[in-house]
Design a protein around this motif. Structure first.
Motif, short mmCIF file in Angstrom:
data_model
loop_
_atom_site.label_atom_id
_atom_site.label_comp_id
_atom_site.label_asym_id
_atom_site.label_seq_id
_atom_site.Cartn_x
_atom_site.Cartn_y
_atom_site.Cartn_z
N LEU A 133 44.23 66.77 -1.72
CA LEU A 133 44.07 65.47 -1.06
C LEU A 133 44.81 64.38 -1.84
O LEU A 133 45.50 63.54 -1.26
CB LEU A 133 42.57 65.15 -0.93
CG LEU A 133 42.19 63.92 -0.13
CD1 LEU A 133 42.82 63.92 1.26
CD2 LEU A 133 40.67 63.81 0.00
N LYS A 134 44.68 64.43 -3.16
CA LYS A 134 45.34 63.42 -4.00
C LYS A 134 46.86 63.50 -3.84
O LYS A 134 47.56 62.48 -3.80
CB LYS A 134 44.96 63.67 -5.46
CG LYS A 134 45.02 62.45 -6.30
CD LYS A 134 44.39 62.69 -7.64
CE LYS A 134 44.72 61.49 -8.52
NZ LYS A 134 44.41 61.70 -9.89
N ALA A 135 47.37 64.72 -3.73
CA ALA A 135 48.83 64.88 -3.63
C ALA A 135 49.35 64.44 -2.27
O ALA A 135 50.50 64.02 -2.15
CB ALA A 135 49.19 66.34 -3.87
N MET A 136 48.52 64.51 -1.23
CA MET A 136 49.03 64.27 0.13
C MET A 136 48.74 62.88 0.68
O MET A 136 49.48 62.38 1.53
CB MET A 136 48.44 65.31 1.09
CG MET A 136 48.82 66.73 0.72
SD MET A 136 48.19 67.93 1.88
CE MET A 136 49.60 68.17 2.92
N LEU A 137 47.64 62.26 0.22
CA LEU A 137 47.24 60.97 0.78
C LEU A 137 48.04 59.84 0.14
O LEU A 137 48.12 59.78 -1.09
CB LEU A 137 45.74 60.77 0.51
CG LEU A 137 45.09 59.52 1.09
CD1 LEU A 137 45.03 59.58 2.61
CD2 LEU A 137 43.69 59.34 0.50
N PRO A 138 48.61 58.92 0.93
CA PRO A 138 49.24 57.75 0.31
C PRO A 138 48.19 57.07 -0.59
O PRO A 138 47.05 56.91 -0.17
CB PRO A 138 49.62 56.86 1.50
CG PRO A 138 49.73 57.80 2.66
CD PRO A 138 48.73 58.89 2.40
N PRO A 139 48.55 56.70 -1.84
CA PRO A 139 47.52 56.26 -2.78
C PRO A 139 46.85 54.94 -2.42
O PRO A 139 45.75 54.67 -2.87
CB PRO A 139 48.30 56.12 -4.10
CG PRO A 139 49.73 56.05 -3.72
CD PRO A 139 49.89 56.79 -2.42
N SER A 140 47.51 54.12 -1.60
CA SER A 140 46.88 52.83 -1.26
C SER A 140 47.19 52.47 0.18
O SER A 140 48.09 53.03 0.81
CB SER A 140 47.39 51.74 -2.21
OG SER A 140 48.79 51.66 -2.10
N GLY A 141 46.41 51.51 0.69
CA GLY A 141 46.60 51.07 2.06
C GLY A 141 45.49 50.11 2.46
O GLY A 141 44.65 49.74 1.64
N GLY A 142 45.50 49.73 3.74
CA GLY A 142 44.50 48.79 4.23
C GLY A 142 43.21 49.48 4.62
O GLY A 142 42.19 49.39 3.93
N THR A 143 43.24 50.21 5.73
CA THR A 143 42.00 50.81 6.24
C THR A 143 42.12 52.33 6.30
O THR A 143 43.12 52.88 6.76
CB THR A 143 41.73 50.31 7.68
OG1 THR A 143 42.93 50.47 8.42
CG2 THR A 143 41.27 48.87 7.71
N LEU A 144 41.07 52.99 5.84
CA LEU A 144 41.02 54.47 5.86
C LEU A 144 39.72 54.90 6.53
O LEU A 144 38.67 54.31 6.28
CB LEU A 144 41.10 55.03 4.44
CG LEU A 144 41.03 56.57 4.33
CD1 LEU A 144 41.93 57.06 3.18
CD2 LEU A 144 39.61 57.10 4.12
N LEU A 145 39.82 55.92 7.36
CA LEU A 145 38.64 56.50 8.02
C LEU A 145 38.51 57.95 7.61
O LEU A 145 39.47 58.72 7.71
CB LEU A 145 38.84 56.42 9.55
CG LEU A 145 37.91 57.27 10.43
CD1 LEU A 145 36.47 56.78 10.35
CD2 LEU A 145 38.40 57.24 11.90
N GLU A 146 37.32 58.35 7.12
CA GLU A 146 37.07 59.79 6.95
C GLU A 146 36.10 60.23 8.03
O GLU A 146 34.99 59.69 8.17
CB GLU A 146 36.50 60.15 5.56
CG GLU A 146 36.28 61.68 5.53
CD GLU A 146 35.88 62.29 4.19
OE1 GLU A 146 35.89 61.60 3.17
OE2 GLU A 146 35.55 63.49 4.21
N ILE A 147 36.51 61.22 8.81
CA ILE A 147 35.68 61.74 9.91
C ILE A 147 34.93 62.97 9.40
O ILE A 147 35.53 63.90 8.88
CB ILE A 147 36.58 62.11 11.11
CG1 ILE A 147 37.33 60.88 11.61
CG2 ILE A 147 35.74 62.75 12.22
CD1 ILE A 147 38.35 61.18 12.70
#
Ligand SMILES: C[S@@+](CC[C@H](N)C(=O)[O-])C[C@H]1O[C@@H](n2cnc3c(N)ncnc32)[C@H](O)[C@@H]1O
Length: 307
Positions: free
Chosen positions: A42-56
């Motif tokens: 997950l750490k390798a694939m997710l952009p490290p920063s941003g505005g809004t994130l949703l975990e379903i």
């Protein structure tokens, strides 16, 4: 346990974790390897920063520490007891460098958000509970903003153990058949090729794959120190784009860059009629369609309308 709203008898059944001891009975020391390798992916694939994130299907918020680069993090789950544990663990968060957490009880077939609202969506160990995975993926694509990132973990049916069991005639279903297999009630394994097709159908472009948990074998986990197995798995994960033979697969896909940008302000949308709901109230949203949605103890409840 399968749950189905009485007033919607045709709705897909839900694999409810309500009241389960998932955080303590599933995530024991014996699964520290799986927990660690999923974090690596997950750490390798997710952009490290941003505005809004949703975990379903966020459960008790096991992976929330990986979202600290985002301003607002929405943890969504069907089970109240899972979210209550997340609230107790993480609280509201703060605006001074940590994310602000929002807790939403909802059904992944009816996401209660305005279209295009999220920069990133994650779904880990959750899609395997969906009888209608394409419907869930349509919803994800809908709430993703322009060029938004979707990280999906899915249980792969074409893994080495399933292939061996099939060849030895100890398993009736073929790991090579592209259709999903329900190996236990409301638990599905998916073929990677089938999943690529579904993502493409909802307009998501695949741009990264990591194969995960290559060494998920009881004896190996007992004999080899976890940090060594995790290091070996991290190295093997990068072969994901070439072949997929592990029990767990992480895929990153991206929404179209020319999707319409949502108008500022609205965040929640009524899961019954789709209308934007405006600013969150103290206790209850009143939708123009007549539905009411409650907020209690820091958790918005969009599963069933208030009477
Ligand atoms: C195996 S847990 C995964 C939790 C978390 N993602 C993790 O990896 O620790 C699956 C979660 O999906 C949730 N879930 C199952 N069906 C759902 C649905 N229809 N809508 C929303 N959440 C659902 C369950 O309540 C459960 O918390």
């Amino acid at each position: 346990m399968a749950e189905r709203p009485e007033e919607h008898p045709a709705a897909p059944p839900i694999c409810s974790y309500e009241g389960s001891r998932y955080s303590t009975e599933f995530w024991t020391q014996a699964r520290s390897y799986e927990d660690a390798v999923e974090r690596v992916a997950l750490k390798a694939m997710l952009p490290p920063s941003g505005g809004t994130l949703l975990e379903i299907g966020a459960g008790f918020g096991r992976l929330a520490e990986l979202y600290t680069g985002y301003d607002t993090v929405v943890l969504l789950d069907f089970a109240h007891t899972q979210l209550a544990q997340a609230v107790a663990r993480l609280g509201e968060g703060s605006s001074d460098g940590n994310p602000r957490f929002i807790y939403v009880q909802a059904n992944f077939y009816h996401l209660p958000f305005v279209a295009g609202r999220f920069d990133a969506v994650t779904m880990i160990r959750t899609l395997h509970h969906a009888t209608d995975a394409p419907a869930v993926l349509r919803g994800v694509s809908d709430v993703l903003g322009p060029a938004g990132t979707f990280i999906l973990e899915f249980a792969s049916k074409r893994n080495l153990k399933a292939v061996a069991r099939y060849l030895l005639r100890r398993q009736p279903w073929s790991p090579f058949d592209p259709e999903p297999v329900e190996f236990v009630d409301l638990n599905f394994d998916f073929h990677p090729r089938w999943m690529w097709e579904q993502l493409a159908r909802v307009g998501l472009r695949r741009d990264g794959v990591r194969t995960v948990s290559h060494f998920r074998i009881g004896a190996l986990k007992r004999l080899v120190p976890t940090r060594i197995l995790v290091g070996l798995d991290a190295a093997a994960q990068v072969t994901g784009p070439l072949w997929q033979l592990s029990p767990s697969v992480f895929v990153r896909s991206v929404a179209a860059a020319d999707k319409p940008v949502p108008t500022e302000g609205s965040f929640f949308a009524c899961p019954a009629c789709g209308a934007a709901l405006g600013a969150p109230p103290e206790t209850q949203f009143h939708c123009e369609c007549g539905h009411k949605w409650a907020q209690k103890d820091g958790i918005y409840d969009f599963r069933y309308p208030e009477p």
